[in-house]
Scaffold this motif. Structure first.
Motif, PDB file in Angstrom:
ATOM      1  N   VAL A 112       5.532  -8.854  -0.925  1.00 35.00           N
ATOM      2  CA  VAL A 112       4.125  -8.465  -0.885  1.00 35.00           C
ATOM      3  C   VAL A 112       3.232  -9.659  -1.224  1.00 35.00           C
ATOM      4  CG1 VAL A 112       2.360  -7.002  -1.955  1.00 35.00           C
ATOM      5  CG2 VAL A 112       4.583  -6.039  -1.363  1.00 35.00           C
ATOM      6  N   SER A 144      -0.315  -7.428   5.064  1.00 34.07           N
ATOM      7  CA  SER A 144      -0.695  -6.406   4.088  1.00 34.07           C
ATOM      8  C   SER A 144      -2.116  -5.891   4.299  1.00 34.07           C
ATOM      9  CB  SER A 144      -0.547  -6.951   2.657  1.00 34.07           C
ATOM     10  OG  SER A 144      -1.215  -8.185   2.514  1.00 34.07           O
ATOM     11  N   THR A 150       1.748  -1.639   5.043  1.00 30.86           N
ATOM     12  CA  THR A 150       1.762  -1.143   3.662  1.00 30.86           C
ATOM     13  C   THR A 150       2.320   0.281   3.588  1.00 30.86           C
ATOM     14  OG1 THR A 150      -0.539  -0.359   3.861  1.00 30.86           O
ATOM     15  CG2 THR A 150      -0.202  -2.598   3.050  1.00 30.86           C
ATOM     16  N   SER A 208       0.162   2.582  -0.652  1.00 29.57           N
ATOM     17  CA  SER A 208      -0.159   1.900   0.605  1.00 29.57           C
ATOM     18  C   SER A 208      -1.654   1.640   0.741  1.00 29.57           C
ATOM     19  CB  SER A 208       0.340   2.724   1.791  1.00 29.57           C
ATOM     20  OG  SER A 208      -0.263   4.009   1.807  1.00 29.57           O
TER      21      SER A 208
END
Length: 271
Positions: A112, A144, A150, A208
């Motif tokens: 991430v 992202s 996500t 998310s």
């Protein structure tokens, strides 16, 4: 004149917010702004996600193979500190017994973070190369900032939450947790089911959307700076925002990892 300037700004911003898309229903590339089909892949998000994952694995493999005892190099020291940081956080938050959680947390945090840090690449740099060298009409490089990416990571963690809930308590125990919590009276089972299902489904949604919202807004600010200021004056705003955004990038990766560990720790708790 003013309308032409506003139109050019809108076209510039809209172009940078459009993905390189492929329609699976017609097996064709989509033109900019065309989103009338359902089975659409954001090729740029998928490409950069996989590329960053491969780079993460390659760097980790090289460091592991060349690791030395006693006097490690700078990269090995950084990797070891990162591993200790993640491992200490997992030990503090995870109360079960699993060999998967620490490596998973490390993967989630670094992956991430790598996807987030793409937001610091100059807005026009890679899209300009893609358009003039590869003939690609649109390109977004921050995976992202795509809710599909996500959401897919959050759904993968959601599957693990369900899996460990069933492994720890069995299917009957898992259903019992849904039906008998927080109110133990049999008359409250329908209410419990509604509350627990909403609570369960809100976990991947919150994970998310939190990551997507923060990274999308950061990307949009960089695009606005590039659209409204000449190239020689963009650093006045982009430099301080980039410095602040480093904190946002790291914090969002850390929060995503922490939520992963906490949710999986709850899933390991016996009912």
């Amino acid at each position: 004149m003013l309308l032409n300037i506003q139109s050019s700004y809108q076209e510039y911003i809209g172009h940078h917010l459009h993905h390189l898309q492929f329609d699976l229903s017609t097996f064709s590339w989509l033109e900019s702004g065309d989103s009338s089909h359902f089975w659409i892949l954001n090729i740029d998000s998928i490409f950069f996600s996989i590329l960053l994952a491969v780079l993460f694995v390659l760097v980790g493999s090289v460091v592991a193979k060349s690791a030395t005892y006693g006097v490690p190099n700078k990269l090995q020291t950084f990797i070891e500190l990162l591993i200790l940081f993640v491992d200490n956080n997992v030990k503090d938050m995870f109360h079960g017994n699993s060999k998967l959680i620490a490596p998973l947390s490390m993967t989630v945090f670094v992956w991430v973070f790598c996807m987030n840090i793409m937001d610091l690449v100059p807005v026009d740099f890679l899209p300009y190369i893609a358009q003039n060298v590869l003939g690609v009409s649109a390109l977004r490089i921050v995976p992202s900032a795509d809710v599909n990416i996500t959401s897919s990571i959050a759904l993968s963690i959601f599957v693990l939450i369900i899996y460990y809930n069933i492994c720890t308590n069995g299917i009957i125990g898992f259903l019992k947790r849904l039906g008998c919590h927080p109110f133990s009276h049999p008359m409250c089972i329908p209410i419990n089911l509604i509350l627990e299902i909403i609570s369960l489904l809100s976990k991947p949604v919150s994970m998310s959307l939190r990551l997507f919202g923060n990274m999308y807004s950061g990307e949009l600010i960089f695009i606005l700076i590039s659209a409204l200021l000449p190239w020689w004056g963009q650093w006045i705003l982009s430099l301080p925002w980039s410095i602040f955004h480093i904190l946002v990038i790291t914090l969002q990766a850390f929060i995503f990892m922490v939520l992963t560990v906490i949710y999986l720790s709850i899933a390991h708790d016996p009912y």
